[in-house]
Design a protein around this motif. Structure first.
Motif, PDB file in Angstrom:
ATOM      1  N   LEU A  23     -53.220  12.423  34.071  1.00 21.92           N
ATOM      2  CA  LEU A  23     -51.943  12.366  34.791  1.00 21.92           C
ATOM      3  C   LEU A  23     -52.129  11.897  36.233  1.00 21.92           C
ATOM      4  CD1 LEU A  23     -48.885  12.965  34.872  1.00 21.92           C
ATOM      5  CD2 LEU A  23     -49.488  15.286  35.549  1.00 21.92           C
ATOM      6  N   LEU A  24     -53.118  12.441  36.894  1.00 20.13           N
ATOM      7  CA  LEU A  24     -53.352  12.060  38.293  1.00 20.13           C
ATOM      8  C   LEU A  24     -53.868  10.630  38.407  1.00 20.13           C
ATOM      9  CD1 LEU A  24     -54.830  15.448  39.509  1.00 20.13           C
ATOM     10  CD2 LEU A  24     -52.622  14.453  40.170  1.00 20.13           C
ATOM     11  N   ALA A  25     -54.749  10.218  37.490  1.00 20.31           N
ATOM     12  CA  ALA A  25     -55.258   8.845  37.520  1.00 20.31           C
ATOM     13  C   ALA A  25     -54.125   7.850  37.290  1.00 20.31           C
ATOM     14  CB  ALA A  25     -56.350   8.664  36.465  1.00 20.31           C
ATOM     15  N   LEU A  26     -53.237   8.145  36.374  1.00 19.97           N
ATOM     16  CA  LEU A  26     -52.077   7.270  36.149  1.00 19.97           C
ATOM     17  C   LEU A  26     -51.150   7.269  37.361  1.00 19.97           C
ATOM     18  CD1 LEU A  26     -51.256   8.121  32.438  1.00 19.97           C
ATOM     19  CD2 LEU A  26     -52.066   5.914  33.333  1.00 19.97           C
ATOM     20  N   SER A  27     -50.994   8.409  37.997  1.00 16.27           N
ATOM     21  CA  SER A  27     -50.110   8.507  39.158  1.00 16.27           C
ATOM     22  C   SER A  27     -50.634   7.721  40.355  1.00 16.27           C
ATOM     23  CB  SER A  27     -49.924   9.976  39.554  1.00 16.27           C
ATOM     24  OG  SER A  27     -49.253  10.674  38.517  1.00 16.27           O
ATOM     25  N   VAL A  28     -51.935   7.510  40.420  1.00 11.59           N
ATOM     26  CA  VAL A  28     -52.508   6.706  41.506  1.00 11.59           C
ATOM     27  C   VAL A  28     -51.969   5.277  41.436  1.00 11.59           C
ATOM     28  CG1 VAL A  28     -54.685   5.725  42.385  1.00 11.59           C
ATOM     29  CG2 VAL A  28     -54.553   8.149  41.791  1.00 11.59           C
ATOM     30  N   TRP A  29     -51.576   4.823  40.261  1.00  9.56           N
ATOM     31  CA  TRP A  29     -51.042   3.472  40.088  1.00  9.56           C
ATOM     32  C   TRP A  29     -49.628   3.335  40.646  1.00  9.56           C
ATOM     33  CZ3 TRP A  29     -53.197  -1.014  38.093  1.00  9.56           C
ATOM     34  CH2 TRP A  29     -54.520  -0.898  37.673  1.00  9.56           C
ATOM     35  N   LEU A  38     -53.950  10.909  44.624  1.00  7.11           N
ATOM     36  CA  LEU A  38     -55.359  10.623  44.894  1.00  7.11           C
ATOM     37  C   LEU A  38     -56.104  11.833  45.464  1.00  7.11           C
ATOM     38  CD1 LEU A  38     -57.653   8.626  44.772  1.00  7.11           C
ATOM     39  CD2 LEU A  38     -56.840   7.638  46.925  1.00  7.11           C
ATOM     40  N   PRO A  39     -55.594  12.495  46.493  1.00  2.35           N
ATOM     41  CA  PRO A  39     -56.303  13.691  46.966  1.00  2.35           C
ATOM     42  C   PRO A  39     -56.359  14.795  45.904  1.00  2.35           C
ATOM     43  CG  PRO A  39     -54.592  13.053  48.533  1.00  2.35           C
ATOM     44  CD  PRO A  39     -54.459  12.167  47.342  1.00  2.35           C
ATOM     45  N   ALA A  40     -55.307  14.906  45.097  1.00  2.00           N
ATOM     46  CA  ALA A  40     -55.304  15.919  44.042  1.00  2.00           C
ATOM     47  C   ALA A  40     -56.354  15.601  42.983  1.00  2.00           C
ATOM     48  CB  ALA A  40     -53.919  16.027  43.406  1.00  2.00           C
ATOM     49  N   LEU A  41     -56.489  14.321  42.642  1.00  2.00           N
ATOM     50  CA  LEU A  41     -57.509  13.916  41.663  1.00  2.00           C
ATOM     51  C   LEU A  41     -58.903  14.204  42.209  1.00  2.00           C
ATOM     52  CD1 LEU A  41     -58.436  12.588  39.041  1.00  2.00           C
ATOM     53  CD2 LEU A  41     -58.167  10.361  40.158  1.00  2.00           C
ATOM     54  N   HIS A 132     -61.578   8.274  36.134  1.00  2.00           N
ATOM     55  CA  HIS A 132     -62.028   7.819  37.452  1.00  2.00           C
ATOM     56  C   HIS A 132     -61.935   6.296  37.554  1.00  2.00           C
ATOM     57  CE1 HIS A 132     -63.522  11.880  38.017  1.00  2.00           C
ATOM     58  NE2 HIS A 132     -63.701  11.592  39.294  1.00  2.00           N
ATOM     59  N   LEU A 133     -62.350   5.606  36.508  1.00  2.00           N
ATOM     60  CA  LEU A 133     -62.242   4.136  36.502  1.00  2.00           C
ATOM     61  C   LEU A 133     -60.796   3.685  36.566  1.00  2.00           C
ATOM     62  CD1 LEU A 133     -65.010   3.183  33.915  1.00  2.00           C
ATOM     63  CD2 LEU A 133     -65.047   2.812  36.395  1.00  2.00           C
ATOM     64  N   LEU A 134     -59.933   4.367  35.815  1.00  2.00           N
ATOM     65  CA  LEU A 134     -58.510   4.044  35.833  1.00  2.00           C
ATOM     66  C   LEU A 134     -57.938   4.209  37.246  1.00  2.00           C
ATOM     67  CD1 LEU A 134     -55.863   3.427  34.273  1.00  2.00           C
ATOM     68  CD2 LEU A 134     -55.660   5.902  33.903  1.00  2.00           C
ATOM     69  N   ALA A 135     -58.288   5.282  37.916  1.00  2.00           N
ATOM     70  CA  ALA A 135     -57.781   5.536  39.259  1.00  2.00           C
ATOM     71  C   ALA A 135     -58.314   4.522  40.275  1.00  2.00           C
ATOM     72  CB  ALA A 135     -58.139   6.961  39.695  1.00  2.00           C
TER      73      ALA A 135
END
Length: 142
Positions: A23-29, A38-41, A132-135
């Protein structure tokens, strides 16, 4: 709790633990969400890496190995240091930390864990690395 039930519970909880990463990696997009995601991830990633050190600590209690206790505290110290890095470097370094922790735990089976746990750690580590790669995608220059 029987071994089969413990294994099933660990698998489900482990897979559910990947949900915040995804969820967080997708939200970075999403630019409006990036400053929160990003800070949450990074924080969640550091927290889970520290948790893996706690797993090793528990196994060290069974084995009574002083070296294992030392290895058990390293993920927390490493993660804390990485949180001081810029976000892109932090994502890369935390991903490297997960690989390193997997390498310490699984291939040589230094923790003498059950086979299902070694498989689960492989799946979860792969999932964390993928997140991590996705983010990193929207953060790297084109």
């Amino acid at each position: 709790m029987k071994a089969g039930k413990a294994e099933s519970m660990a698998i489900w909880l482990g897979l559910l633990g990947l949900a915040p990463f995804a969820l967080l990696a997708l939200s970075v997009w999403s630019p409006p969400w990036r400053s929160l995601a990003l800070p949450a991830l990074l924080a969640y990633s550091a927290l889970i890496l520290s948790f893996l050190g706690g797993v090793r600590w528990g196994r060290a209690l069974e084995a009574g190995s002083p070296a294992q206790f030392v290895l058990a505290v390293l993920p927390s110290l490493y993660a804390l240091g990485v949180l001081q890095a810029p976000p892109v470097a932090g994502l890369i370094l935390l991903a490297a930390g997960f690989v390193g922790q997997w390498w310490l735990d699984v291939p040589a089976d230094r923790m003498r864990a059950p086979a299902w746990f070694r498989r689960l750690r492989g799946w979860l580590t792969a999932g964390v690395l993928a997140c991590h790669l996705l983010a990193l995608g929207p953060l790297l220059p084109v």
